[in-house]
Design a protein around this motif. Structure first.
Motif, PDB file in Angstrom:
ATOM      1  N   GLU A  75       0.818  -1.211   0.000  1.00 25.88           N
ATOM      2  CA  GLU A  75       0.000   0.000   0.000  1.00 25.88           C
ATOM      3  C   GLU A  75       0.852   1.262   0.000  1.00 25.88           C
ATOM      4  O   GLU A  75       0.422   2.305  -0.491  1.00 25.88           O
ATOM      5  CB  GLU A  75      -0.913   0.010   1.226  1.00 25.88           C
ATOM      6  N   MET A  76       2.061   1.183   0.532  1.00 23.21           N
ATOM      7  CA  MET A  76       2.909   2.360   0.682  1.00 23.21           C
ATOM      8  C   MET A  76       3.822   2.608  -0.512  1.00 23.21           C
ATOM      9  O   MET A  76       4.191   3.746  -0.779  1.00 23.21           O
ATOM     10  CB  MET A  76       3.764   2.214   1.941  1.00 23.21           C
ATOM     11  N   VAL A  77       4.198   1.556  -1.237  1.00 17.71           N
ATOM     12  CA  VAL A  77       5.167   1.672  -2.318  1.00 17.71           C
ATOM     13  C   VAL A  77       4.428   1.744  -3.655  1.00 17.71           C
ATOM     14  O   VAL A  77       3.567   0.907  -3.927  1.00 17.71           O
ATOM     15  CB  VAL A  77       6.126   0.451  -2.313  1.00 17.71           C
ATOM     16  N   PRO A  78       4.768   2.736  -4.504  1.00 17.10           N
ATOM     17  CA  PRO A  78       4.146   2.771  -5.841  1.00 17.10           C
ATOM     18  C   PRO A  78       4.670   1.603  -6.678  1.00 17.10           C
ATOM     19  O   PRO A  78       5.870   1.484  -6.914  1.00 17.10           O
ATOM     20  CB  PRO A  78       4.592   4.120  -6.403  1.00 17.10           C
ATOM     21  N   LEU A  79       3.764   0.732  -7.113  1.00 14.62           N
ATOM     22  CA  LEU A  79       4.168  -0.493  -7.800  1.00 14.62           C
ATOM     23  C   LEU A  79       4.035  -0.417  -9.315  1.00 14.62           C
ATOM     24  O   LEU A  79       4.581  -1.245 -10.014  1.00 14.62           O
ATOM     25  CB  LEU A  79       3.349  -1.677  -7.274  1.00 14.62           C
ATOM     26  N   GLY A  80       3.277   0.523  -9.825  1.00 16.22           N
ATOM     27  CA  GLY A  80       3.110   0.630 -11.268  1.00 16.22           C
ATOM     28  C   GLY A  80       1.913  -0.163 -11.747  1.00 16.22           C
ATOM     29  O   GLY A  80       1.147  -0.727 -10.961  1.00 16.22           O
ATOM     30  N   PRO A  81       1.743  -0.233 -13.079  1.00 11.83           N
ATOM     31  CA  PRO A  81       0.542  -0.865 -13.642  1.00 11.83           C
ATOM     32  C   PRO A  81       0.467  -2.378 -13.437  1.00 11.83           C
ATOM     33  O   PRO A  81      -0.606  -2.948 -13.431  1.00 11.83           O
ATOM     34  CB  PRO A  81       0.625  -0.528 -15.126  1.00 11.83           C
ATOM     35  N   GLU A  82       1.598  -3.049 -13.261  1.00  8.19           N
ATOM     36  CA  GLU A  82       1.603  -4.509 -13.089  1.00  8.19           C
ATOM     37  C   GLU A  82       1.513  -4.907 -11.630  1.00  8.19           C
ATOM     38  O   GLU A  82       2.085  -5.890 -11.199  1.00  8.19           O
ATOM     39  CB  GLU A  82       2.840  -5.129 -13.742  1.00  8.19           C
ATOM     40  N   SER A  83       0.756  -4.166 -10.839  1.00  8.46           N
ATOM     41  CA  SER A  83       0.737  -4.354  -9.386  1.00  8.46           C
ATOM     42  C   SER A  83      -0.189  -5.474  -8.908  1.00  8.46           C
ATOM     43  O   SER A  83      -0.351  -5.661  -7.720  1.00  8.46           O
ATOM     44  CB  SER A  83       0.330  -3.044  -8.706  1.00  8.46           C
ATOM     45  N   SER A  84      -0.791  -6.227  -9.822  1.00 10.56           N
ATOM     46  CA  SER A  84      -1.724  -7.264  -9.373  1.00 10.56           C
ATOM     47  C   SER A  84      -1.025  -8.402  -8.645  1.00 10.56           C
ATOM     48  O   SER A  84      -1.546  -8.955  -7.692  1.00 10.56           O
ATOM     49  CB  SER A  84      -2.509  -7.811 -10.565  1.00 10.56           C
ATOM     50  N   ARG A  85       0.193  -8.754  -9.087  1.00 11.71           N
ATOM     51  CA  ARG A  85       0.889  -9.895  -8.475  1.00 11.71           C
ATOM     52  C   ARG A  85       2.381  -9.599  -8.398  1.00 11.71           C
ATOM     53  O   ARG A  85       3.025  -9.353  -9.406  1.00 11.71           O
ATOM     54  CB  ARG A  85       0.635 -11.140  -9.319  1.00 11.71           C
ATOM     55  N   HIS A  86       2.937  -9.643  -7.184  1.00 14.46           N
ATOM     56  CA  HIS A  86       4.364  -9.408  -6.994  1.00 14.46           C
ATOM     57  C   HIS A  86       4.953 -10.482  -6.104  1.00 14.46           C
ATOM     58  O   HIS A  86       4.305 -10.967  -5.183  1.00 14.46           O
ATOM     59  CB  HIS A  86       4.615  -8.056  -6.321  1.00 14.46           C
ATOM     60  N   THR A  87       6.195 -10.821  -6.371  1.00 13.14           N
ATOM     61  CA  THR A  87       6.910 -11.701  -5.457  1.00 13.14           C
ATOM     62  C   THR A  87       7.406 -10.859  -4.296  1.00 13.14           C
ATOM     63  O   THR A  87       7.480  -9.631  -4.386  1.00 13.14           O
ATOM     64  CB  THR A  87       8.117 -12.363  -6.154  1.00 13.14           C
ATOM     65  N   THR A  88       7.754 -11.505  -3.212  1.00 12.39           N
ATOM     66  CA  THR A  88       8.286 -10.791  -2.056  1.00 12.39           C
ATOM     67  C   THR A  88       9.570 -10.067  -2.436  1.00 12.39           C
ATOM     68  O   THR A  88       9.757  -8.895  -2.093  1.00 12.39           O
ATOM     69  CB  THR A  88       8.548 -11.774  -0.902  1.00 12.39           C
ATOM     70  N   LEU A  89      10.432 -10.740  -3.169  1.00 11.45           N
ATOM     71  CA  LEU A  89      11.691 -10.127  -3.573  1.00 11.45           C
ATOM     72  C   LEU A  89      11.431  -8.926  -4.477  1.00 11.45           C
ATOM     73  O   LEU A  89      12.065  -7.878  -4.325  1.00 11.45           O
ATOM     74  CB  LEU A  89      12.580 -11.148  -4.286  1.00 11.45           C
ATOM     75  N   GLY A  90      10.485  -9.050  -5.404  1.00  9.63           N
ATOM     76  CA  GLY A  90      10.156  -7.935  -6.286  1.00  9.63           C
ATOM     77  C   GLY A  90       9.615  -6.747  -5.512  1.00  9.63           C
ATOM     78  O   GLY A  90       9.971  -5.592  -5.781  1.00  9.63           O
ATOM     79  N   LEU A  91       8.763  -7.015  -4.544  1.00 10.19           N
ATOM     80  CA  LEU A  91       8.202  -5.948  -3.724  1.00 10.19           C
ATOM     81  C   LEU A  91       9.291  -5.253  -2.912  1.00 10.19           C
ATOM     82  O   LEU A  91       9.349  -4.021  -2.851  1.00 10.19           O
ATOM     83  CB  LEU A  91       7.125  -6.509  -2.793  1.00 10.19           C
ATOM     84  N   LEU A  92      10.186  -6.025  -2.307  1.00 10.72           N
ATOM     85  CA  LEU A  92      11.268  -5.433  -1.517  1.00 10.72           C
ATOM     86  C   LEU A  92      12.243  -4.650  -2.399  1.00 10.72           C
ATOM     87  O   LEU A  92      12.758  -3.609  -1.987  1.00 10.72           O
ATOM     88  CB  LEU A  92      12.000  -6.511  -0.725  1.00 10.72           C
ATOM     89  N   THR A  93      12.466  -5.121  -3.621  1.00 16.06           N
ATOM     90  CA  THR A  93      13.336  -4.399  -4.552  1.00 16.06           C
ATOM     91  C   THR A  93      12.720  -3.051  -4.908  1.00 16.06           C
ATOM     92  O   THR A  93      13.415  -2.030  -4.921  1.00 16.06           O
ATOM     93  CB  THR A  93      13.564  -5.238  -5.811  1.00 16.06           C
ATOM     94  N   LYS A  94      11.419  -3.044  -5.180  1.00 12.79           N
ATOM     95  CA  LYS A  94      10.745  -1.773  -5.498  1.00 12.79           C
ATOM     96  C   LYS A  94      10.728  -0.847  -4.288  1.00 12.79           C
ATOM     97  O   LYS A  94      10.862   0.361  -4.418  1.00 12.79           O
ATOM     98  CB  LYS A  94       9.338  -2.044  -6.005  1.00 12.79           C
ATOM     99  N   ALA A  95      10.563  -1.408  -3.093  1.00  7.86           N
ATOM    100  CA  ALA A  95      10.581  -0.589  -1.876  1.00  7.86           C
ATOM    101  C   ALA A  95      11.960   0.019  -1.691  1.00  7.86           C
ATOM    102  O   ALA A  95      12.095   1.196  -1.339  1.00  7.86           O
ATOM    103  CB  ALA A  95      10.205  -1.437  -0.667  1.00  7.86           C
ATOM    104  N   LYS A  96      13.001  -0.750  -1.956  1.00 11.00           N
ATOM    105  CA  LYS A  96      14.366  -0.249  -1.837  1.00 11.00           C
ATOM    106  C   LYS A  96      14.595   0.904  -2.810  1.00 11.00           C
ATOM    107  O   LYS A  96      15.133   1.946  -2.429  1.00 11.00           O
ATOM    108  CB  LYS A  96      15.345  -1.394  -2.124  1.00 11.00           C
ATOM    109  N   ALA A  97      14.161   0.732  -4.064  1.00 10.46           N
ATOM    110  CA  ALA A  97      14.310   1.791  -5.055  1.00 10.46           C
ATOM    111  C   ALA A  97      13.501   3.021  -4.669  1.00 10.46           C
ATOM    112  O   ALA A  97      13.956   4.155  -4.851  1.00 10.46           O
ATOM    113  CB  ALA A  97      13.872   1.271  -6.427  1.00 10.46           C
ATOM    114  N   PHE A  98      12.318   2.807  -4.127  1.00 12.05           N
ATOM    115  CA  PHE A  98      11.458   3.914  -3.712  1.00 12.05           C
ATOM    116  C   PHE A  98      12.100   4.713  -2.577  1.00 12.05           C
ATOM    117  O   PHE A  98      12.064   5.931  -2.568  1.00 12.05           O
ATOM    118  CB  PHE A  98      10.093   3.360  -3.263  1.00 12.05           C
ATOM    119  N   ILE A  99      12.748   4.028  -1.656  1.00 11.39           N
ATOM    120  CA  ILE A  99      13.407   4.700  -0.529  1.00 11.39           C
ATOM    121  C   ILE A  99      14.603   5.522  -1.025  1.00 11.39           C
ATOM    122  O   ILE A  99      14.794   6.657  -0.605  1.00 11.39           O
ATOM    123  CB  ILE A  99      13.846   3.683   0.538  1.00 11.39           C
ATOM    124  N   LYS A 100      15.368   4.918  -1.925  1.00 12.09           N
ATOM    125  CA  LYS A 100      16.557   5.614  -2.433  1.00 12.09           C
ATOM    126  C   LYS A 100      16.138   6.808  -3.238  1.00 12.09           C
ATOM    127  O   LYS A 100      16.721   7.841  -3.262  1.00 12.09           O
ATOM    128  CB  LYS A 100      17.405   4.676  -3.271  1.00 12.09           C
TER     129      LYS A 100
END
Length: 96
Positions: free
Chosen positions: A71-96
């Protein structure tokens, strides 16, 4: 959930990547002779049940935290299904 949770998730991801580079994430080989196991006592079965319940609660808490992170990280249009690693990678990029 706050920015501290996002930072903690990013640190976890960084640590996991470093450990994988050095081979720390690999599993130990299983012993070949498993027939020497002792039969489980009632006490150890009780400990196992307690452990299983604690592990079930830990996984449920982790799932809940990952849902909050989604809910906190912008995931983009393909946000229906994410792996845990993919979600954490996007969160890391979002923080940076």
């Amino acid at each position: 959930m706050s920015i501290a949770a996002l930072i903690q998730a990013a640190e976890y991801l960084d640590r996991r990547e470093r450990e994988a580079e050095h081979g720390y994430a690999s599993t130990l080989p299983l012993p070949h002779d498993l027939s020497r196991r002792r039969p489980k006592s009632k006490k150890s079965q009780g400990n196992r049940t307690t452990h299983n319940e604690l592990e079930k609660n830990r996984r449920a808490h982790l799932r809940n935290c990952l849902e909050k992170l989604k809910e906190m990280v912008p995931l983009g249009p393909e946000s229906s299904r994410h792996t845990t690693l993919g979600l954490l990678t996007k969160a890391k990029a979002f923080i940076k």
